[in-house]
Design an enzyme around this catalytic site. Structure first.
Site, PDB file in Angstrom:
ATOM      1  N   LYS A   1       0.827  -1.214   0.000  1.00 23.25           N
ATOM      2  CA  LYS A   1       0.000   0.000   0.000  1.00 23.25           C
ATOM      3  C   LYS A   1       0.857   1.259   0.000  1.00 23.25           C
ATOM      4  O   LYS A   1       0.635   2.181  -0.801  1.00 23.25           O
ATOM      5  CB  LYS A   1      -0.912  -0.010   1.218  1.00 23.25           C
ATOM      6  CG  LYS A   1      -1.625   1.313   1.505  1.00 23.25           C
ATOM      7  CD  LYS A   1      -2.436   1.208   2.787  1.00 23.25           C
ATOM      8  CE  LYS A   1      -3.136   2.514   3.099  1.00 23.25           C
ATOM      9  NZ  LYS A   1      -2.309   3.433   3.906  1.00 23.25           N
ATOM     10  N   ASN A   2       1.859   1.322   0.878  1.00 16.99           N
ATOM     11  CA  ASN A   2       2.627   2.557   1.020  1.00 16.99           C
ATOM     12  C   ASN A   2       3.515   2.833  -0.189  1.00 16.99           C
ATOM     13  O   ASN A   2       3.809   3.990  -0.486  1.00 16.99           O
ATOM     14  CB  ASN A   2       3.458   2.510   2.302  1.00 16.99           C
ATOM     15  CG  ASN A   2       2.585   2.617   3.556  1.00 16.99           C
ATOM     16  OD1 ASN A   2       1.461   3.109   3.489  1.00 16.99           O
ATOM     17  ND2 ASN A   2       3.083   2.141   4.677  1.00 16.99           N
TER      18      ASN A   2
ATOM     19  N   ARG B   1      -4.923  10.386   3.110  1.00 12.93           N
ATOM     20  CA  ARG B   1      -3.620  10.930   3.512  1.00 12.93           C
ATOM     21  C   ARG B   1      -2.631  10.937   2.342  1.00 12.93           C
ATOM     22  O   ARG B   1      -1.872  11.883   2.154  1.00 12.93           O
ATOM     23  CB  ARG B   1      -3.069  10.077   4.652  1.00 12.93           C
ATOM     24  CG  ARG B   1      -1.669  10.487   5.113  1.00 12.93           C
ATOM     25  CD  ARG B   1      -1.738  11.542   6.166  1.00 12.93           C
ATOM     26  NE  ARG B   1      -0.416  12.097   6.461  1.00 12.93           N
ATOM     27  CZ  ARG B   1      -0.233  13.224   7.124  1.00 12.93           C
ATOM     28  NH1 ARG B   1      -1.257  13.910   7.545  1.00 12.93           N
ATOM     29  NH2 ARG B   1       0.975  13.675   7.362  1.00 12.93           N
TER      30      ARG B   1
ATOM     31  N   ASP C   1      -5.503   7.890   9.039  1.00 12.92           N
ATOM     32  CA  ASP C   1      -5.675   7.355  10.382  1.00 12.92           C
ATOM     33  C   ASP C   1      -5.606   8.440  11.446  1.00 12.92           C
ATOM     34  O   ASP C   1      -4.849   9.398  11.325  1.00 12.92           O
ATOM     35  CB  ASP C   1      -4.578   6.332  10.691  1.00 12.92           C
ATOM     36  CG  ASP C   1      -4.788   5.031   9.930  1.00 12.92           C
ATOM     37  OD1 ASP C   1      -5.944   4.705   9.651  1.00 12.92           O
ATOM     38  OD2 ASP C   1      -3.791   4.358   9.633  1.00 12.92           O
TER      39      ASP C   1
ATOM     40  N   ASP D   1       4.224   0.742  11.866  1.00  8.13           N
ATOM     41  CA  ASP D   1       2.985   0.102  11.428  1.00  8.13           C
ATOM     42  C   ASP D   1       2.831  -1.321  11.960  1.00  8.13           C
ATOM     43  O   ASP D   1       1.739  -1.892  11.887  1.00  8.13           O
ATOM     44  CB  ASP D   1       2.915   0.075   9.898  1.00  8.13           C
ATOM     45  CG  ASP D   1       2.542   1.424   9.301  1.00  8.13           C
ATOM     46  OD1 ASP D   1       2.054   2.281  10.057  1.00  8.13           O
ATOM     47  OD2 ASP D   1       2.740   1.624   8.097  1.00  8.13           O
TER      48      ASP D   1
ATOM     49  N   MET E   1       6.842   7.265  17.520  1.00  7.20           N
ATOM     50  CA  MET E   1       6.593   8.173  16.398  1.00  7.20           C
ATOM     51  C   MET E   1       5.169   8.740  16.346  1.00  7.20           C
ATOM     52  O   MET E   1       4.938   9.766  15.726  1.00  7.20           O
ATOM     53  CB  MET E   1       6.929   7.458  15.082  1.00  7.20           C
ATOM     54  CG  MET E   1       8.416   7.097  15.002  1.00  7.20           C
ATOM     55  SD  MET E   1       8.860   6.065  13.592  1.00  7.20           S
ATOM     56  CE  MET E   1       8.671   7.221  12.243  1.00  7.20           C
TER      57      MET E   1
END
Length: 436
Positions: A22-23, A97, A121, A321, A343
């Site tokens: 996904k990223n 995002r 998120d 994540d 983070m």
């Protein structure tokens, strides 16, 4: 809003193949805006966030051709830049995002880029300063409409290369700056750049399009600007977050699972972090084999015998994540673990749901939780819960699959944002999960 009903306590068995990352896909899809030529991308995951971005590109005028289940060809030869100033775009761009990464390519190629405050998120404050400071360094003028939360950068005379030291190794910030710099005049150096495999993939793709980027894989990137970029074909890596999720699932349900085609060389410290929790992982070619942990798994303490601490950090550190997954897995470990989420300040707030299920967790503050493992002597109990974000959602799903009884998870659209057909794929290896 849909729900999952999950009957827990069932051993799973079989093979599962991770989806495309996904990223990485969010970055790669935005990069198609840098050229008027055709770009073919393979292994695109069929998930809500990616489909939203593809729709946004279509509304911008990008021609989109679906070649197969996970393959698309894009051609941005007639981009409607005026769409950026419409109310429709403000609503569409604000729901995702990843939409922030269209700004760099649009600024580089068309001299301007706009974006509403992006969604995503609710895991704490996620600043955009790195993105816009980078654009300003390249010569763009920044404007912000506080009333509409609308950001803009403009460079009608083009961008100029610059030396910059990022104040944080932001993955999306680095990606945005790199995509802007590839068409800038002169040389750009980006120090404290993110160096995740997905950022490396973006740089490799851009180089195949004619960009001149060196230092790929390090935190110092050098970009020699070029006048234009051409088309290419690119394949997205498997999703390391999903791979980590399946490792956690296998351990918690004491199941024998093989995760196929994981691109081991791009997993970094992920396998060893799970090994610290006592989980057995075998490398078989490019697959991960996880045996059924009949006797559970024992946490390895630090060399001096102190409690194991697992903390997130920018790559090549452990990805934030997967901390939610590690936390859930620790609830049934033999031993104690301190989870330190450095983070983001709100990502541990789902632990109350695990405590309701019988997990022994002490939330120290918004960033730290101590997990005291049950060693499978006490099974989690089923409950009804809601998914607050993608990663907490999959963690709660794993907990439900290991629990005694039937659990209900609400707001599963959060899980669908990041995991492709997850209920179908889990049923294929024996899970009892129903979407309603």
């Amino acid at each position: 809003m849909g729900i999952f009903k999950i009957e827990g306590g069932i051993r799973l068995k079989g093979e599962i193949t991770p989806q495309g990352a996904k990223n990485e896909a969010l970055q790669i899809l935005c990069a198609v805006l840098l050229t008027p030529e055709k770009v073919t991308i393979n292994n695109i995951p069929d998930i809500i966030d990616i489909n939203k971005l593809i729709t946004l590109l279509g509304n911008l005028g990008v021609k989109i051709q679906k070649n197969g289940a996970s393959s698309y060809t894009f051609q941005a030869d007639d981009v409607n830049i005026q769409y950026l100033e419409t109310e429709a775009f403000k609503q569409e761009g604000g729901s995702l995002r990843g939409s922030i990464m269209i700004v760099g390519p649009l600024l580089a190629r068309f001299g301007r880029g706009y974006i509403p405050k992006p969604g995503g998120d609710k895991i704490g404050r996620r600043r955009l300063d790195t993105h816009f400071e980078g654009f300003i360094n390249l010569g763009a003028k920044f404007r912000y409409n506080r009333e509409d939360h609308f950001y803009g950068v403009e460079a009608p005379k083009g961008l100029k290369g610059a030396d910059m030291l990022l104040d944080e190794a932001s993955v999306t910030g680095t990606a945005n700056i790199v995509m802007a710099a590839v068409l800038a005049k002169g040389k750009t150096t980006v120090y404290n750049a993110a160096c995740e495999p997905y950022l490396q993939q973006l740089c490799k793709m851009l180089n195949s399009m004619g960009a001149k980027i060196t230092g790929v894989g390090s935190n110092l990137l050098t970009i020699e600007g070029v006048e234009n970029l051409g088309g290419c074909e690119h394949r997205i890596l498997p999703d390391m977050i999903e791979i980590g999720s399946w490792i956690g699932l296998a351990a918690m349900t004491r199941s024998e699972i093989t995760i196929k085609d994981v691109s081991w060389d791009n997993l970094g410290v992920i396998p060893n972090t799970f090994r610290k929790l006592g989980i057995t992982l075998e490398r078989r070619g490019d697959d991960i084999y996880i045996p059924a942990h009949e006797d559970g798994y024992e946490v390895k303490t630090d060399i001096d015998g102190s409690i194991l601490t697992i903390a997130d950090a920018p790559w090549p550190g452990f990805t934030p994540d997967l901390l939610s997954i590690v936390l859930v897995v620790a609830t049934q470990a033999r031993g104690d673990v301190l989870i330190h989420q450095k983070m983001f300040e709100s990502r541990l707030f789902f632990v109350d749901k695990l405590i309701d299920m019988g997990a022994k967790i002490m939330l120290c503050d918004p960033h730290r939780a101590v997990v005291m493992g049950h060693d499978f002597k006490s099974q989690l109990k089923a409950t009804t819960m809601s998914s607050p974000d993608i990663r907490a959602g999959i963690s709660l799903l794993i907990a439900a699959l290991s629990a005694k009884g039937t659990s209900t998870i609400q707001n599963i659209e959060q899980i669908d944002r990041g995991y492709e057909r997850i209920d179908e794929r889990l049923r294929a290896i024996g899970a009892n999960i129903i979407r309603a």
